[in-house]
Write an enzyme that holds these catalytic residues in place. Structure first.
Site, mmCIF file in Angstrom:
data_model
loop_
_atom_site.group_PDB
_atom_site.id
_atom_site.type_symbol
_atom_site.label_atom_id
_atom_site.label_comp_id
_atom_site.label_asym_id
_atom_site.label_seq_id
_atom_site.Cartn_x
_atom_site.Cartn_y
_atom_site.Cartn_z
ATOM 1 N N ASP A 185 -21.480 -94.339 51.019
ATOM 2 C CA ASP A 185 -21.812 -95.037 52.344
ATOM 3 C C ASP A 185 -23.190 -94.823 52.467
ATOM 4 O OD1 ASP A 185 -22.095 -96.281 54.442
ATOM 5 O OD2 ASP A 185 -20.470 -95.182 55.548
ATOM 6 N N ALA A 238 -28.788 -103.571 50.073
ATOM 7 C CA ALA A 238 -29.240 -104.122 51.185
ATOM 8 C C ALA A 238 -28.290 -105.096 51.913
ATOM 9 C CB ALA A 238 -30.595 -104.939 50.840
ATOM 10 N N THR A 253 -28.717 -108.319 53.245
ATOM 11 C CA THR A 253 -29.751 -109.552 52.927
ATOM 12 C C THR A 253 -29.358 -110.890 53.738
ATOM 13 O OG1 THR A 253 -28.115 -110.176 51.037
ATOM 14 C CG2 THR A 253 -30.021 -108.607 50.464
ATOM 15 N N THR A 264 -38.413 -107.660 48.742
ATOM 16 C CA THR A 264 -38.308 -109.069 48.747
ATOM 17 C C THR A 264 -39.502 -109.816 49.212
ATOM 18 O OG1 THR A 264 -37.306 -110.847 50.420
ATOM 19 C CG2 THR A 264 -37.818 -108.848 51.508
ATOM 20 N N ASP A 265 -39.419 -111.116 48.754
ATOM 21 C CA ASP A 265 -40.703 -112.087 49.226
ATOM 22 C C ASP A 265 -40.662 -112.121 50.693
ATOM 23 O OD1 ASP A 265 -38.281 -113.655 49.135
ATOM 24 O OD2 ASP A 265 -39.258 -115.665 49.047
ATOM 25 N N TYR A 287 -35.205 -109.003 59.155
ATOM 26 C CA TYR A 287 -35.019 -108.686 57.887
ATOM 27 C C TYR A 287 -36.279 -108.513 57.083
ATOM 28 C CZ TYR A 287 -34.016 -109.267 52.845
ATOM 29 O OH TYR A 287 -33.785 -109.244 51.340
ATOM 30 N N LYS A 297 -37.459 -104.499 55.625
ATOM 31 C CA LYS A 297 -37.881 -104.343 54.177
ATOM 32 C C LYS A 297 -39.447 -103.804 54.023
ATOM 33 C CE LYS A 297 -35.165 -105.181 50.922
ATOM 34 N NZ LYS A 297 -34.309 -104.165 50.422
#
Length: 304
Positions: free
Chosen positions: A51, A75, A77, A116-117, A139, A143
């Site tokens: 976890d 993640a 997402t 991520t982009d 989000y 990140k």
């Protein structure tokens, strides 16, 4: 041969890394995820439930297996869920990364973290690795904060940013924009698709191979890994319809603002892949080639 611990092994990328290691024998694998193992193959590696929201759980697993490399694919997402459930988003996307970095710093393990982009605002894409992040959503912020922490940490780290990953898992348990579009059109559903967002979608197999090459070569720093085709989401969905000969009249192009989504998306992301090509010999498949692979995989799943 290195021992690699993969977090989020039940996810699309996690399952692809598992399959790649099992088929190639290039590493010893410790797969970890929340809940029971969902990969169809249960032999040839170790699976441990873990976890990521529990620091003690992570530390206990980490110290019991002492990995050489950690590939953090886990993640939260769903961009709109992250916008409203911020505490849970930060727990998984930022705080868990800090815990992994501390543990890797203590033991000398190499932490490969998937980003991520969406750390970018989409105003100047495609982006190089040294471009300045400016996230538009929570989000993206979660990140970017994880990235910032890694950059200042004492562990050996690699940040792999990627874009719009697609593919299928053995149990078909994970959806993505390709499977959603194909399934909706096959059911003759009308779908609204944005025509003012541009991406370079990434085949999960290509991303898994890149992750493994980073682990093998020990490449550090920031790497951009994506597909090579820049298209609008609307163009991508039209290509999905073309490939499977589905009714394109069901696809309605719309602007982002008409969808009233909780989180703002960047307009045009995309990556410049020069570093990946030079240091990893990374050459992604075209979107059409990716659809062909998915088609073959779905046919084999039906036969089972």
């Amino acid at each position: 041969m290195k021992t690699i611990l993969v977090t989020g092994s039940n996810g699309l990328l996690g399952q692809k890394i598992t399959s790649l290691i099992l088929s190639s024998g290039r590493a010893s694998l410790i797969a970890t995820s929340k809940g029971q193992n969902r990969h169809p193959e249960k032999q040839g590696y170790t699976y441990i439930e873990m976890d990521l929201s529990n620091e003690n759980d992570i530390a206990g697993v980490f110290r019991s297996v002492n990995p050489d490399v950690v590939i953090n694919t886990a993640a939260l997402t769903n961009v709109d869920v992250c916008e409203t459930e911020r505490e849970q988003c930060r727990l998984i996307n930022t705080d868990a990364v800090k815990t992994l970095a501390l543990l890797c710093g203590e033991t000398g393990a190499h932490l490969i973290h998937l980003s991520t982009d969406f750390v970018f605002d989409g105003k100047e894409g495609p982006y190089r690795e040294d471009a300045q992040p400016n996230p538009l959503s929570f989000y993206g912020r979660s990140k970017a904060d994880a990235e910032d922490y890694l950059k200042s940490s004492s562990c050996r780290w690699t940040i792999i940013r990627t874009i719009l990953v697609y593919g299928i898992t053995g149990d078909m348990s994970r959806s993505n924009f390709v499977l959603w579009a194909k399934s909706s059109l096959e059911k003759n559903k009308n779908i609204s698709v944005v025509n003012d967002q541009w991406r370079m979608p990434t085949l999960a197999e290509d991303l898994a191979e890149a992750c493994l090459r980073v682990a093998e070569k020990g490449v550090t720093g920031i790497l951009h890994i994506s597909g090579g085709d820049m298209k609008s989401i609307h163009e991508l969905v039209l290509e999905v319809a073309d490939y499977w000969k589905l009714d394109k009249t069901l696809i309605e192009p719309v602007s982002s603002e008409t969808l009233n989504q909780s989180a703002v998306r960047p307009e045009r992301t995309g990556f410049i892949l020069d570093r990946a090509r030079q240091e990893l010999n990374y050459h992604p498949r075209s979107f059409r080639e990716g659809l062909k692979l998915l088609d073959l995989q779905m046919q084999s799943v039906k036969k089972m």
